[in-house]
Enzyme design. Structure first.
Site, mmCIF file in Angstrom:
data_model
loop_
_atom_site.group_PDB
_atom_site.id
_atom_site.type_symbol
_atom_site.label_atom_id
_atom_site.label_comp_id
_atom_site.label_asym_id
_atom_site.label_seq_id
_atom_site.Cartn_x
_atom_site.Cartn_y
_atom_site.Cartn_z
ATOM 1 N N GLU A 137 0.339 -3.784 5.379
ATOM 2 C CA GLU A 137 -0.836 -3.258 4.328
ATOM 3 C C GLU A 137 -1.375 -5.024 4.634
ATOM 4 O O GLU A 137 -2.571 -4.989 5.477
ATOM 5 C CB GLU A 137 -0.661 -3.198 3.494
ATOM 6 C CG GLU A 137 -1.422 -2.943 1.681
ATOM 7 C CD GLU A 137 -0.963 -2.177 1.081
ATOM 8 O OE1 GLU A 137 -1.906 -2.231 -0.162
ATOM 9 O OE2 GLU A 137 0.411 -2.005 0.924
ATOM 10 N N GLU B 85 5.369 -6.306 -7.461
ATOM 11 C CA GLU B 85 4.303 -4.677 -7.464
ATOM 12 C C GLU B 85 4.697 -4.491 -9.073
ATOM 13 O O GLU B 85 3.705 -3.903 -9.682
ATOM 14 C CB GLU B 85 3.930 -3.928 -6.594
ATOM 15 C CG GLU B 85 3.255 -3.073 -6.425
ATOM 16 C CD GLU B 85 2.787 -2.760 -5.376
ATOM 17 O OE1 GLU B 85 2.324 -2.369 -4.801
ATOM 18 O OE2 GLU B 85 4.009 -2.703 -4.753
#
Length: 724
Positions: free
Chosen positions: A347, A606
């Site tokens: 990502e 996260e």
């Protein structure tokens, strides 16, 4: 500017091998001339490293960085005068970088194939200035040559393959590429450079027999190792962030990113570090390594944009101090030319939602003025024709039009203006801000609200229904709240710039009125937070009180996600619930900011429970252990706990408000921010039954101590108050 250099590429494709381009020049080529200076101007379709006579040019890593290449392709200028000899050889190696790597890695789209087909292009000019003020230019053209380099493969997600025993030879002609120079711009953002060298803490054999190196700190960058080997011996290394509950190496959360190093040795003692890629990691696994490895052979090299550290937080609580450290490392690791969401998996993109949530904290921790100015310019360049903003910038095939994500278009420039006081960022972005508001106005199903569309909502909210990543807050509520907020920022920016904003003033009032008529109840923590923080609640005190009761009723736990969390503590402390705000900050049980610290985190996660209480992982598909967004809590520590606040009508800390809010659970707390006016500092500590305040302000300030307001000029001050 007019380029004399032409885009060049290898005459024949070299596949995955990184080509090295070469050109020789000698002082004797210019008889009767004495060289005063030599400048190299260069960029590439990919990332490059230049060497003159075997010595590296400059300290820029992963140049030219990541921009919206079609419209804004940066080039760099280097003074290489000191490297010039009588006979000179310039070599420039070009890797895939972001330009030609398959980003984003987790989805399939046409753009990947197109990027993979782009040649390794280079454009450069050597400008030689003589003592008689005349000049000569050696541009990239057909006289250059190219060969296969020792870098046999290099790519952002998968890593690097390097053969130290390979002899670079067999130089071939180059060809001119049909590429424009009209999109080339001088370096605008901060350069990317190497920073800390973190020595390995330990090298150990895991329970499953694998050899693992632990650096003790998660970093973004790459490793450097030294070894004594024979030509042809192999090194193979994998990267990971965490160990599993049994103590074994783990990186399943990297998804499809291979994150590997393959190195073929030459004879003797040698040192290697990658040149064209980066990783996010704390651990490495030695899949192959000659001899018996030890920790002294390894360093982790931290790589990020060259930002000046400006903010510091310290307290009497070691866990809280570790959180402050985690936030700093998380920012460094994710501010690598663009504000990436994470640095390790397939990502690593400039997600707008993360950036807007964290921009205030970012601007206090580091000087990010230049960093955001460049990134926001890419946002404006990539803005869709309908005015929406890509979920990621530089924009890739990920979509646009999500509330809170697209709102980075308004939130980020306004915060940069408040922190640094330069209205140029507003001038640069004002059209983008207005076009974004126009997008909402033209796409909503209901006037004065933002209804319809696809949104990330309160992403990762803990009150999400089973099977959903989105919280339980209503999508239309969140979208309409951000519609109001961003419109208010356009109004404020327009006033600063002296623009006619009457249209937006009327629009804003219409949104507020319609919001209040439509949303007469608030159902989640995040809905309460947004209603108060964005000035939409008709009775903000009542709403904040209801939020506090809601939090207490569920065991003093937050349930907010990406949208609500950055503002949660601000709302509580602004309306008399500072003690509860501290309770949430200092909580060590899941969910909390300190829970990951108790699990050994060295960056922000996260997920609050990326590693669950039983040691299992939350998931493999979306579980980054370096994801900076929740680190936004630091701006509450700066602004509320320590009390350092900007004043909107005196941006750039030209005037300061300092209103510390102590808590008995901390013996002391200190914050400082190096501003454009000087350093502002606030320290409070419990001392002999009272609280001592040490305050430094570089500009006129309003200091609020225990409810009493004191107007002061620049200087150092000490105050006392009784413990409440």
């Amino acid at each position: 500017m007019e380029w004399k250099g032409k885009w060049i590429g290898p005459a024949q494709s070299m596949g995955d091998v990184c080509p090295v381009f070469a050109r020789e020049f000698n002082k004797g080529d210019f008889p009767g001339k004495e060289i005063e200076s030599v400048q190299l101007q260069v960029t590439a379709m990919g990332v490059y490293e230049a060497q003159l006579n075997g010595k590296r040019v400059g300290d820029y890593v992963l140049a030219p960085g990541w921009t919206s290449y079609e419209t804004r392709h940066q080039y760099q200028c280097y003074d290489i005068t000191e490297l010039v000899e009588d006979r000179n050889r310039l070599e420039i190696t070009v890797g895939k970088g972001w330009y030609r790597s398959p980003v984003p890695g987790w989805i399939t789209e046409e753009g990947k194939a197109q990027r993979a087909a782009i040649p390794a292009g280079l454009i450069a000019e050597l400008k030689i200035t003589f003592t008689d003020t005349t000049t000569a230019v050696i541009p990239t053209d057909e006289t250059w040559q190219a060969a296969e380099s020792r870098i046999r493969f290099s790519e952002i997600y998968d890593g690097e393959v390097y053969d130290a025993s390979f002899e670079v030879s067999d130089y071939q002609p180059v060809v001119l590429l049909e590429r424009t120079t009209g999109n080339l711009i001088p370096q605008q953002g901060e350069k990317i450079t190497e920073h800390e060298y973190v020595k390995a803490a330990r090298c150990f054999t895991a329970p499953n027999g694998e050899v693992v190196v632990d650096f003790g700190q998660e970093v973004t960058g790459y490793i450097q190792f030294t070894l004594d080997a024979k030509a042809g011996e192999k090194v193979e290394i994998s990267h990971g962030e965490v160990l599993d509950k049994d103590g074994n190496f783990y990186n399943a959360n990297y998804r499809s990113a291979k994150s590997k190093i393959y190195y073929t040795c030459c004879d003797g003692v040698q040192t290697y570090k990658p040149k064209m890629t980066f990783f996010g990691f704390r651990y490495i696994r030695l899949d192959q390594f000659p001899g018996t490895p030890c920790a002294d052979q390894f360093y982790a090299v931290a790589v990020h944009s060259d930002m000046k550290r400006t903010g510091r937080l310290r307290s009497s609580n070691p866990l809280l101090n570790q959180l402050f450290s985690n936030i700093i490392w998380g920012q460094k690791g994710n501010f690598l030319d663009v504000p990436t969401d994470c640095p390790q998996r397939d990502e690593r993109m400039g997600w707008t939602g993360d950036a807007q949530a964290f921009v205030k904290t970012a601007s206090y921790n580091f000087d990010v003025d230049r960093f955001f100015t460049k990134w926001l310019a890419d946002m404006a360049a990539d803005q869709r024709p309908d005015g929406s903003i890509g979920h990621v910038v530089p924009t890739l095939y990920v979509g646009s039009g999500s509330a809170a994500w697209d709102d980075a278009a308004a939130i980020c420039p306004w915060q940069i203006y408040l922190t640094y006081g330069d209205k140029e960022i507003l001038r640069q972005q004002f059209d983008c801000m207005k076009k974004y508001i126009g997008f909402i106005t033209n796409s909503t199903k209901d006037p004065y609200l933002w209804t319809g569309g696809e949104h990330y909502e309160d992403w990762l909210g803990l009150d999400a229904p089973v099977g959903s990543y989105k919280g339980s807050s209503r999508a239309d509520f969140i979208a309409s709240a951000f519609y109001a907020y961003s419109t208010s920022l356009v109004v404020k920016a327009g006033r600063v710039l002296g623009e006619d904003i009457s249209e937006y003033e009327r629009l804003y009032q219409g949104i507020v009125d319609t919001f209040r008529k439509t949303f007469t109840d608030y159902r989640t923590q995040t809905e309460h937070v947004l209603a108060v923080h964005f000035g939409l609640a008709e009775d903000p005190q009542k709403t904040a009180d209801a939020l506090a009761e809601m939090i207490k009723a569920c065991g003093s736990k937050l349930q907010t996600g990406f949208v609500g969390t950055p503002y949660l503590l601000h709302v509580l402390s602004s309306y008399g619930h500072t003690e509860l705000a501290y309770t949430l900050l200092l909580r060590t049980e899941y969910p909390s900011w300190l829970y990951p610290v108790t699990k050994g985190a060295t960056t922000v996660w996260e997920h609050w429970d990326g590693i669950m209480e039983n040691g299992d992982f939350w998931s493999t598909d979306m579980n980054s252990f370096n994801h900076y967004a929740y680190g936004a809590v630091a701006d509450w520590v700066y602004e509320a706990a320590a009390g350092i606040q900007t004043v909107e009508d005196a941006p750039g800390f030209a005037r300061v408000k300092i209103a510390p809010q102590p808590d008995s659970r901390l013996d002391w707390l200190e914050a400082s921010i190096e501003t454009r006016k000087g350093t502002v500092r606030s320290l409070w500590k419990q001392e002999e039954g009272r609280i001592r305040y040490e305050i430094t302000t570089p500009s006129p300030a309003e200091i609020v101590i225990a409810g009493e307001t004191i107007e002061v000029g620049a200087g150092d001050y000490i105050f006392y108050s009784e413990i409440a």
